[in-house]
Each structure stands twice: as structure tokens, then as C-alpha cells.
Design a protein around this motif. Sequence first.
Motif, PDB file in Angstrom:
ATOM      1  N   VAL A  51      45.297  27.405  50.746  1.00 20.69           N
ATOM      2  CA  VAL A  51      45.259  27.944  49.384  1.00 20.69           C
ATOM      3  C   VAL A  51      45.703  26.880  48.378  1.00 20.69           C
ATOM      4  O   VAL A  51      45.166  26.814  47.266  1.00 20.69           O
ATOM      5  N   LYS A  52      46.642  26.032  48.766  1.00 21.81           N
ATOM      6  CA  LYS A  52      47.056  24.937  47.867  1.00 21.81           C
ATOM      7  C   LYS A  52      45.860  24.033  47.562  1.00 21.81           C
ATOM      8  O   LYS A  52      45.637  23.639  46.414  1.00 21.81           O
ATOM      9  N   ARG A  53      45.072  23.703  48.594  1.00 24.49           N
ATOM     10  CA  ARG A  53      43.859  22.888  48.367  1.00 24.49           C
ATOM     11  C   ARG A  53      42.864  23.649  47.483  1.00 24.49           C
ATOM     12  O   ARG A  53      42.225  23.054  46.609  1.00 24.49           O
ATOM     13  N   PHE A  54      42.736  24.945  47.722  1.00 27.57           N
ATOM     14  CA  PHE A  54      41.834  25.756  46.900  1.00 27.57           C
ATOM     15  C   PHE A  54      42.292  25.773  45.442  1.00 27.57           C
ATOM     16  O   PHE A  54      41.469  25.726  44.530  1.00 27.57           O
ATOM     17  N   GLU A  55      43.603  25.846  45.217  1.00 25.75           N
ATOM     18  CA  GLU A  55      44.126  25.806  43.848  1.00 25.75           C
ATOM     19  C   GLU A  55      43.760  24.476  43.182  1.00 25.75           C
ATOM     20  O   GLU A  55      43.356  24.457  42.013  1.00 25.75           O
ATOM     21  N   GLN A  56      43.875  23.379  43.927  1.00 28.79           N
ATOM     22  CA  GLN A  56      43.552  22.070  43.382  1.00 28.79           C
ATOM     23  C   GLN A  56      42.070  21.966  43.013  1.00 28.79           C
ATOM     24  O   GLN A  56      41.702  21.246  42.086  1.00 28.79           O
ATOM     25  N   ARG A  57      41.226  22.685  43.742  1.00 25.72           N
ATOM     26  CA  ARG A  57      39.785  22.698  43.451  1.00 25.72           C
ATOM     27  C   ARG A  57      39.412  23.740  42.403  1.00 25.72           C
ATOM     28  O   ARG A  57      38.256  23.814  41.999  1.00 25.72           O
ATOM     29  N   GLY A  58      40.379  24.561  41.999  1.00 25.86           N
ATOM     30  CA  GLY A  58      40.112  25.599  41.012  1.00 25.86           C
ATOM     31  C   GLY A  58      39.447  26.839  41.595  1.00 25.86           C
ATOM     32  O   GLY A  58      38.853  27.622  40.850  1.00 25.86           O
ATOM     33  N   ILE A  77      39.080  37.252  50.396  1.00 21.35           N
ATOM     34  CA  ILE A  77      39.544  37.466  49.020  1.00 21.35           C
ATOM     35  C   ILE A  77      38.395  38.019  48.182  1.00 21.35           C
ATOM     36  O   ILE A  77      38.590  38.915  47.362  1.00 21.35           O
ATOM     37  N   SER A  78      37.191  37.508  48.391  1.00 22.03           N
ATOM     38  CA  SER A  78      36.048  37.943  47.580  1.00 22.03           C
ATOM     39  C   SER A  78      35.728  39.420  47.777  1.00 22.03           C
ATOM     40  O   SER A  78      35.189  40.064  46.880  1.00 22.03           O
ATOM     41  N   GLU A  79      36.076  39.967  48.944  1.00 17.35           N
ATOM     42  CA  GLU A  79      35.774  41.371  49.243  1.00 17.35           C
ATOM     43  C   GLU A  79      36.901  42.316  48.839  1.00 17.35           C
ATOM     44  O   GLU A  79      36.744  43.530  48.904  1.00 17.35           O
ATOM     45  N   ALA A  80      38.034  41.774  48.431  1.00 17.03           N
ATOM     46  CA  ALA A  80      39.187  42.600  48.059  1.00 17.03           C
ATOM     47  C   ALA A  80      39.018  43.133  46.633  1.00 17.03           C
ATOM     48  O   ALA A  80      38.322  42.514  45.810  1.00 17.03           O
ATOM     49  N   PRO A  81      39.650  44.261  46.330  1.00 14.06           N
ATOM     50  CA  PRO A  81      39.611  44.774  44.955  1.00 14.06           C
ATOM     51  C   PRO A  81      40.125  43.719  43.978  1.00 14.06           C
ATOM     52  O   PRO A  81      41.150  43.075  44.229  1.00 14.06           O
ATOM     53  N   GLU A  82      39.404  43.537  42.905  1.00 12.88           N
ATOM     54  CA  GLU A  82      39.732  42.554  41.870  1.00 12.88           C
ATOM     55  C   GLU A  82      39.816  41.136  42.416  1.00 12.88           C
ATOM     56  O   GLU A  82      40.414  40.261  41.802  1.00 12.88           O
ATOM     57  N   ARG A  83      39.236  40.927  43.592  1.00 17.59           N
ATOM     58  CA  ARG A  83      39.251  39.616  44.257  1.00 17.59           C
ATOM     59  C   ARG A  83      40.675  39.064  44.364  1.00 17.59           C
ATOM     60  O   ARG A  83      40.929  37.879  44.152  1.00 17.59           O
ATOM     61  N   ARG A  84      41.627  39.965  44.742  1.00 19.80           N
ATOM     62  CA  ARG A  84      43.037  39.589  44.904  1.00 19.80           C
ATOM     63  C   ARG A  84      43.564  40.181  46.199  1.00 19.80           C
ATOM     64  O   ARG A  84      43.261  41.317  46.536  1.00 19.80           O
ATOM     65  N   LEU A  85      44.378  39.385  46.908  1.00 15.11           N
ATOM     66  CA  LEU A  85      45.030  39.843  48.139  1.00 15.11           C
ATOM     67  C   LEU A  85      46.413  39.222  48.238  1.00 15.11           C
ATOM     68  O   LEU A  85      46.622  38.080  47.806  1.00 15.11           O
ATOM     69  N   ARG A  86      47.322  39.972  48.845  1.00 15.69           N
ATOM     70  CA  ARG A  86      48.617  39.385  49.177  1.00 15.69           C
ATOM     71  C   ARG A  86      48.390  38.301  50.223  1.00 15.69           C
ATOM     72  O   ARG A  86      47.582  38.462  51.135  1.00 15.69           O
ATOM     73  N   MET A  87      49.134  37.229  50.093  1.00 11.12           N
ATOM     74  CA  MET A  87      48.998  36.113  51.031  1.00 11.12           C
ATOM     75  C   MET A  87      49.268  36.569  52.465  1.00 11.12           C
ATOM     76  O   MET A  87      48.574  36.149  53.385  1.00 11.12           O
ATOM     77  N   LEU A 146      50.294  36.904  45.411  1.00 15.41           N
ATOM     78  CA  LEU A 146      48.880  37.262  45.431  1.00 15.41           C
ATOM     79  C   LEU A 146      48.024  36.012  45.344  1.00 15.41           C
ATOM     80  O   LEU A 146      48.367  35.067  44.628  1.00 15.41           O
ATOM     81  N   ALA A 147      46.925  36.022  46.059  1.00 15.03           N
ATOM     82  CA  ALA A 147      45.893  34.988  45.917  1.00 15.03           C
ATOM     83  C   ALA A 147      44.721  35.661  45.214  1.00 15.03           C
ATOM     84  O   ALA A 147      44.266  36.717  45.645  1.00 15.03           O
ATOM     85  N   ARG A 148      44.268  35.056  44.122  1.00 19.10           N
ATOM     86  CA  ARG A 148      43.139  35.607  43.374  1.00 19.10           C
ATOM     87  C   ARG A 148      42.021  34.578  43.350  1.00 19.10           C
ATOM     88  O   ARG A 148      42.244  33.411  43.026  1.00 19.10           O
ATOM     89  N   LEU A 149      40.835  35.019  43.710  1.00 16.99           N
ATOM     90  CA  LEU A 149      39.668  34.144  43.715  1.00 16.99           C
ATOM     91  C   LEU A 149      39.175  33.964  42.286  1.00 16.99           C
ATOM     92  O   LEU A 149      38.943  34.946  41.571  1.00 16.99           O
ATOM     93  N   THR A 150      39.032  32.729  41.868  1.00 16.48           N
ATOM     94  CA  THR A 150      38.498  32.434  40.533  1.00 16.48           C
ATOM     95  C   THR A 150      36.978  32.571  40.561  1.00 16.48           C
ATOM     96  O   THR A 150      36.370  32.716  41.633  1.00 16.48           O
ATOM     97  N   ASP A 151      36.363  32.488  39.406  1.00 12.20           N
ATOM     98  CA  ASP A 151      34.902  32.524  39.345  1.00 12.20           C
ATOM     99  C   ASP A 151      34.302  31.347  40.115  1.00 12.20           C
ATOM    100  O   ASP A 151      33.300  31.498  40.815  1.00 12.20           O
ATOM    101  N   ALA A 152      34.956  30.175  40.014  1.00 13.19           N
ATOM    102  CA  ALA A 152      34.462  29.004  40.752  1.00 13.19           C
ATOM    103  C   ALA A 152      34.573  29.233  42.260  1.00 13.19           C
ATOM    104  O   ALA A 152      33.667  28.862  43.018  1.00 13.19           O
ATOM    105  N   GLY A 153      35.657  29.850  42.709  1.00 14.41           N
ATOM    106  CA  GLY A 153      35.804  30.174  44.124  1.00 14.41           C
ATOM    107  C   GLY A 153      34.784  31.191  44.590  1.00 14.41           C
ATOM    108  O   GLY A 153      34.228  31.084  45.693  1.00 14.41           O
TER     109      GLY A 153
END
Length: 167
Positions: free
Chosen positions: A91-98, A63-73, A113-120
Amino acid sequence: MSSSPPPEPRDEPAEDVQWLDTEEKDAWTGVISMAVLLPGRLEQPLQREFGISLFEYLTLSHISEAPERRLRMSELAFLANGSLSRLSNVVKRFEQRGWVERSPDPVDGRYTLARLTDAGYDIVLAAAPTHVRAVRELVIDPLTAADRRALARIAAKLRTRPADLAP
């Protein structure tokens, strides 16, 4: 719950099988040992230092290497070499961790889409050196330049690189 019957034995007699010779068996044993043992060895430092599995690290990394840090699941599942259900649980666990947010794809709402947050992204940046050190120690550094080229050629012949697996 019913179980299905065991598969029927093949009609091919054992004497028609082209058994592996010693050199072929050594090659096969090497490949299967790498496939089975290496992922666990690469995962150990990630688990120890960050509490994440190799699959989780690869998911965040892709996800971090994708454009805009977003990828289709669905694409992410393919890249991380996991089922969509396994990826959804991660990804559900990742959402819970922000670390990740999910949303409908604005181009085609049938996709998520899965988007990586700044924390991720911070987790990926922190874990990447640990992962690269393990890759160097376990894979890259023990090999000569010729070995690395041969390994890349072998992977290409066996069609085991991510580009070879594209649907």
C-alpha cells in the motif's frame, strides 16, 4: 542473534504413519502443484503488461469491490491472504503511485482505511481483462462444467475459499 534449537523428533514411529497410496499421492501432488505453480502462471501476464504482482492485483481488486472503494487494512490483509506488514509495504508503494490513500477509520480510529483513488481504479479496470483471460485460459476453459462444480465442492470440503478462512 541466537537461533532456536531444532524441534525434537516426534515419538511416533514411521511404521505407524499411514503412507499415501498411489491414488492419494496423485491427488496430493495435483493439489500442491496447483498451489505452488498456478499463482506464478496467473501473475506472469499482470507483471508483463502492468508491472504488478498477483498479490498487488488482488489487493487493488478487493478495494475496488468494497463500498466506497474503502477497506480496513486488517480486512484487506485477510482478503488478499497476506500479512499486515506485507500489505503495508504494498500500500505504501500504491500511495507513492497515487493509487491508494490511507486514513484513520472515522468509526474506530484504531484502524486504518485504504481507499482506492480514481487512478488506482483505472489500473484495476485496465488489468482486470488480462487477469480474467489468464484465469479462463489456465483454470476455467480446460475444465468441463462438471469439473468446475467438482473443484468448487473440493475447495469447500478443504475449506480453502475466502469465506472459510474468516476469523
